[in-house]
Design a protein around this motif. Sequence first.
Motif, short mmCIF file in Angstrom:
data_model
loop_
_atom_site.label_atom_id
_atom_site.label_comp_id
_atom_site.label_asym_id
_atom_site.label_seq_id
_atom_site.Cartn_x
_atom_site.Cartn_y
_atom_site.Cartn_z
N UNK A 102 -1.80 14.33 -5.04
CA UNK A 102 -0.44 14.16 -5.57
C UNK A 102 -0.37 13.08 -6.64
N UNK A 103 0.74 13.12 -7.38
CA UNK A 103 1.07 12.09 -8.37
C UNK A 103 2.02 11.11 -7.70
N UNK A 104 1.69 9.81 -7.73
CA UNK A 104 2.47 8.80 -7.01
C UNK A 104 3.28 7.96 -7.96
N UNK A 105 4.44 7.51 -7.47
CA UNK A 105 5.31 6.61 -8.22
C UNK A 105 6.22 5.87 -7.23
N UNK A 106 6.73 4.70 -7.65
CA UNK A 106 7.55 3.84 -6.79
C UNK A 106 8.99 3.84 -7.29
N UNK A 107 9.94 3.96 -6.31
CA UNK A 107 11.36 3.96 -6.64
C UNK A 107 12.10 3.18 -5.56
N UNK A 108 13.37 2.83 -5.87
CA UNK A 108 14.21 2.16 -4.88
C UNK A 108 15.18 3.17 -4.27
N UNK A 137 0.82 -1.21 0.00
CA UNK A 137 0.00 0.00 0.00
C UNK A 137 0.86 1.26 0.00
N UNK A 138 0.32 2.29 -0.64
CA UNK A 138 1.01 3.58 -0.67
C UNK A 138 0.35 4.57 0.29
N UNK A 139 -0.95 4.76 0.15
CA UNK A 139 -1.72 5.66 1.01
C UNK A 139 -1.06 7.03 1.14
N UNK A 163 11.57 -0.79 -1.31
CA UNK A 163 10.38 -0.42 -2.08
C UNK A 163 9.80 0.85 -1.45
N UNK A 164 9.94 1.98 -2.13
CA UNK A 164 9.53 3.25 -1.53
C UNK A 164 8.52 3.94 -2.44
N UNK A 165 7.37 4.35 -1.86
CA UNK A 165 6.35 5.10 -2.59
C UNK A 165 6.63 6.59 -2.44
N UNK A 185 -1.15 2.03 -5.09
CA UNK A 185 -0.59 0.79 -4.51
C UNK A 185 0.18 0.02 -5.58
N UNK A 186 1.17 -0.79 -5.10
CA UNK A 186 1.98 -1.61 -6.00
C UNK A 186 1.48 -3.05 -5.91
#
Length: 1119
Positions: A80-86, A70-72, A120-122, A105-106
């Motif tokens: 906001x605009x969400x994206x996942x990065x390391x 989950x990102x939440x 794993x960072x949102x 969510x991923x």
Amino acid sequence: MRKRSGTLEIGFRSGGRPEDYEGEYQCFATNDFGTALSNKILLRVSKAPLWPKEVLEPVVVPEGSQLVLPCNPPPGLPPPYTFWMNSAMTPIPQDKRVSMGLNGDLYFSNVLAKDAHTDYSCNARFLFTHTIQQKNPFTLKVQTTEPYNDTSSYNSTDPYGGRRVAESTPTFLSPSDGDSYKMVLRGEQLLLECIAAGLPTPSIKWFKKGGELPGHKVRFENYNKTLRIVSVSEEDAGEYICMANNHLGTIPHSIHVQVKAAPYWLDKPTNLVLAPDENGRLVCRATGNPKPHIQWLVNGQPIDSSPPNPSRQVLGDTIMFRSVQMGSSAVYQCNASNHHGYLLANAFVSILDMPPRMLGPKNQLIKVIENNRTFLDCPFFGSPLPELRWFKNGQGSGLDGGHYWVYVNGTLEIKRARAEDEGTYTCVASNILGKVENQVRLEVKEPTRIVRAPEHQSAIRGSTARFDCKVKSNPTLAITVAWMKDDKPLSLGWRLKKDEESLSIPNLNEGDEGTYTCTVKSDIDQDSASARLIVLEEASLNPSVSSALPADHPDPPIDLDLSDPSARSVRLTWIPGNEHNSPITQFLVQFEEDRWEPGRWQDLSSHSGDLNSAMLQLAPFVNYQFRVIAVNSVGQSKPSRPSGRYMTSGAAPDAIPSGLRGWGTKKDNMEITWEPLLDLEQNGPNLHYNVWWRRKDSGEEWSSVTTVGSKHIIHDTETYVPYEIKIQARNDFGPGPESNVVTGYSGEDQPTDPPTDLRVMKADSTKINIQWKPVDLSTVRGEFKEYRLYYWREASLVPGLAVSKERKTKGIYSTVAEPSAILGNLLPYSHYKMFMVAANSRYEGPPSDTVEFQTKEGVPDAPKFLRMNRRSSDTIHLAWDKPLEPNGILIGYQLKYQTVNGSRVGRPQQESFLPNMTEFTLRLPDRSTRYKFYLSALTQVGAGEVYVEESPHFANEAYSKDQVDIATQGWFIGLMCAIALIVLILLIVCFIKRSRGGKYPVRDKKDLPLDPVDQKEDGSFDYQNGSSVPDRNANENENENENSSDEDNKPLQGSRTSLDGNVKESDDSLVDYGEGGDGQFNEDGSFIGQYTVKKDKDETEGNESSEATSPVNAIYSLA
């Protein structure tokens, strides 16, 4: 709020928090005629809240299972605009198995061992504040049934490295179990999402129950997991089904989509202009889902709480106006709203009593190209809405129908402008308050055309290429010819040469190859033509290498043959000639016939260069022969030899004569005319025309005549009677098709009856209301055009005032039972006469009785002039004259004045004068005071037009508008120039006189022996070195014994000074000048020297009589 603007600015420099200004804002604009409203504006402060601190436990899942991280993100405004990065700030790879959902969510459809990571960072990016917030990273641990070797290479066909992982059927991660429901607003975009888990990774497909997906609006995204529909409409509502499938099974999920709608316009209210006693209505129709509520407002207030208006009635979404009165103008607002939004529209209802006026420029000149569609604009306004009519050259009835079309906004369309359409067009707008007209001059020009175009060509490198571009244009239009190469402007430079009809390119090289375009432009049209230039290498010495030979025009085709004859076609076959190193691109077929224009070849058709045969479509009853021309990149071949003759069989005409009309040239005839068929439309011999006519609506039999001409006159007709007319072409092979029936009219005659009982109902100073009894339209004996009122000013009621008795006219079109009109633009306090006639398109009827009337007294015109001058330093004297048109009995003058200083003005003051006073002297408080004067004449009605004048800037000089500045007079300027010239001549003479004292110092030199010289045979001298240089010290001693006042010993102006400060003495020896000295030789070999006599410094300084510097000597010293 900004000055002179409705813009509201909110600043925080002086304190305050942005949150204090959140809320709804609405702008109100108010003047004497009403209040208009803007839409409401919701002001919110953008926020980027911090991510809540949290401790995330490691996520442990078995390999092959599903997973959701989950990102939440914190709620922001906007979201906001969400994206996942390391941790290395690299995006998490996404594919069919791993992807981010619409909620951020991923999702893992199944987890692999290689997914195990600790970072794993949102991330949430807030667009408005340009900030990024990061969630604490997730740690993912994957449990495997067998050891995982992360150093081994990944195999996409076996992602588990041979380990046994249990497969699973598809299940949905998003949405959850059960049907889903989605609401979307009309016009927005619809996003539907289905993310499935399973092993192997399921694939997603989309369907719409009971219909097809709207293909032109559908986008599949995120590896088919997201369905996007743009610009949603009501038809997009329904049940959408996503299917998740792998080889173990298939599961569906239904998403029920409901389309709602904020209000949108069906009929938006618009501004309304009404005249007194007219009727009108405002309509406000809007729809939406749910249906919107309609609310009316007046000047920003609900209409129910506004003052009552008996001429207004509200009927739901419509307001009816009946018999409106002056003073009831207002701004009405319509508000249509539902739960999803609202609409607001302002409509200004203006009650005006205004004669017609033209809104466009006066006397326009329009230039158009022949055969083009043409529009002549005539914007107008008036209340009541004027009737607009167009006339050409001030004659005939209104232009509408046939060749012309008049639009409701006043624009006249000429469907195809011809030379005979040239002339002056007058648009006339009229209502009961008056009439106004404007003129447009139309000039029809021949098109600008390239009559000899550039041709494709190939040329050898180093040779010269020439492209023709001969232009034919209207001589009254200025044209420009420009060349382009490969669609870019061609820079001519020094090598390329352009004249009026061609472009030459000498010394060709490879860079010159390309497409050359000649473009000719005038103010209103243009034409262009292009040709390709190919630059070839020089021809090889080996004649077998034909590819190096230059291209040339092709040879003409040969052996023309006709076959497959039919009534209206024949096949033509030919053998192409030599191409001459450039492929043939086109064949042009031409024909000649021996009946109508023998010897003239005309183009028939063109065909591709790879053909040698064509089926030709022909006209009946023509004796053809054909020839063919080949075309390649260089140009056209010569025409082939003609084929044999081919005669097509005859047939009845196919065409209908055009331009059929009937009109009377006399009161007892009707002339029927038409355009004859073209030669190739006759289809057979003995062409003639059958013409039929009969009285319209009479039930009579058709009368007919057969003629070979293009006109037939029917005699002994009744006056202005409608006839039905039709025509048909016919030859020896039979009749052609009949035309449609058109209506024509016999000739008009002079109307027999005058209008009666012409009377003035109401009169004021500048206009009158008139009424009359109309004539019976049957007595007009033609097309009723108008009632024509003739009127003139007989005399002024002011004693002794001479007037012009020029007769004027006013056209009034009315067919009502009790016609009336307003005659305006009259002069006050005058005696007028008038009479009226009825007019048709050609004649005027007898006049009515002459009626006399008088206009009331009005305000006068401005005084004839206002002059002022300064008779002393502290007074201004004003003089004026009475108005040219007093418009009544003058009772005096009124003078207002005030001091002016830039943009500041003083307190107004006023003086009044008797009608026989035309002078006034004003005493100034100080000499620099300036005044602005406002002078007007007075009658019993009031003050008239104001004459405004401002006093001059200067304070001492007398001033009058008629006074002339002496500094601008020609005689004064000439006198000053002559004096300046005389002074300049005297100065030059003085300089010359003072510079004549400088003499050449030869006294010390004349007794010295000459150096030995050798005279050469050619007469020149050879000077020897050494002895010719005199001793400087001896010269100096001798100079000291000389009288210091001797003019011969004074140094020449411009002599050079040595390093020790002494004057350098000039020597007569040429040796010093020839070897390393300061002497110089001119370009022609002549010698330039400087001669000076040295003097002691004290003697020189004490010589007060030394001459002034001569400009001549100064020039010599610089040489």
